[in-house]
Scaffold this active site. Sequence first.
Site, PDB file in Angstrom:
ATOM      1  N   HIS A 141       3.192   2.354   9.629  1.00  0.00           N
ATOM      2  CA  HIS A 141       3.307   0.905   9.746  1.00  0.00           C
ATOM      3  C   HIS A 141       4.453   0.288   8.934  1.00  0.00           C
ATOM      4  CE1 HIS A 141       1.757   0.154   5.689  1.00  0.00           C
ATOM      5  NE2 HIS A 141       1.090   1.270   5.897  1.00  0.00           N
ATOM      6  N   ASP A 142       5.030  -0.770   9.480  1.00  0.00           N
ATOM      7  CA  ASP A 142       6.003  -1.617   8.780  1.00  0.00           C
ATOM      8  C   ASP A 142       7.297  -0.902   8.384  1.00  0.00           C
ATOM      9  OD1 ASP A 142       4.391  -4.091   8.675  1.00  0.00           O
ATOM     10  OD2 ASP A 142       3.041  -2.839   7.487  1.00  0.00           O
TER      11      ASP A 142
END
Length: 219
Positions: A141-142
Amino acid sequence: MTLPLFAVFGASGCGRGIMPLARSQLEREDIAAERLVFVDDQPGDGLVNGHPVLRYEEFLQIPASSRHIVVAIANSAVREQIATRCLVDGVQQWTVAASNVVVMDDVKVGDGAALSPFVTLTSNIRIGKCFHANLYSYVEHDCVIGDFVTFAPGVKCNGNVHIEDHAYIGAGAVIKQGKPGQPRVIGRGALVGMGAVVTRDVPPGTTVVGNPAKTFLKG
Ligand code: UDP
């Protein structure tokens, strides 16, 4: 009626790994396998794994309604040169992904990516042009990944990591997660050695190896 034409650029190791994925992707889209070729500046004689190998100029001469190329060459500088050649000639960058690639929420991948079997891209990820994610790699994620970045097989890129253009991450490397607003940064053109465990930022152009990863060559 002219039809679209597709190619895997590079008929060596990387290209031979991408070609079956390209073939099955076109099968899923009902496009005939005859519309898929290898392109290579050193084509050799005959077929490679059943596909003709054309010079780039020959590829441009075949009648086609549109042309699409995935550049399957691990060297990111060469990838960029070829992508620039394609742009000049109106050849589109083509993304090829294995049928079992997992892509979760809000993931943007630039054109010309090659996503090998068992790759996972989780959520809220931005990836630039011509990304190569080899077998069993993941991006958590991210993460923000630049242009012409290359993952060898089995790269574990954990959350909140930023990887700048032209970085190369070796097989089985693990990149420790960053924090929201304080990402771990792998600099432009950095090289992370096979099996490295990266716990700190890597400056641009620097090679790191080992566990925990240490500088081997300064950028
Ligand atoms: N190649 C090319 N044009 C270039 C550079 C490389 O057609 O400007 C081809 C080269 O002839 C070879 C392939 O790309 O067939 C690269 O193969 P290599 O084994 O060096 O790398 P890999 O397939 O592992 O990326």
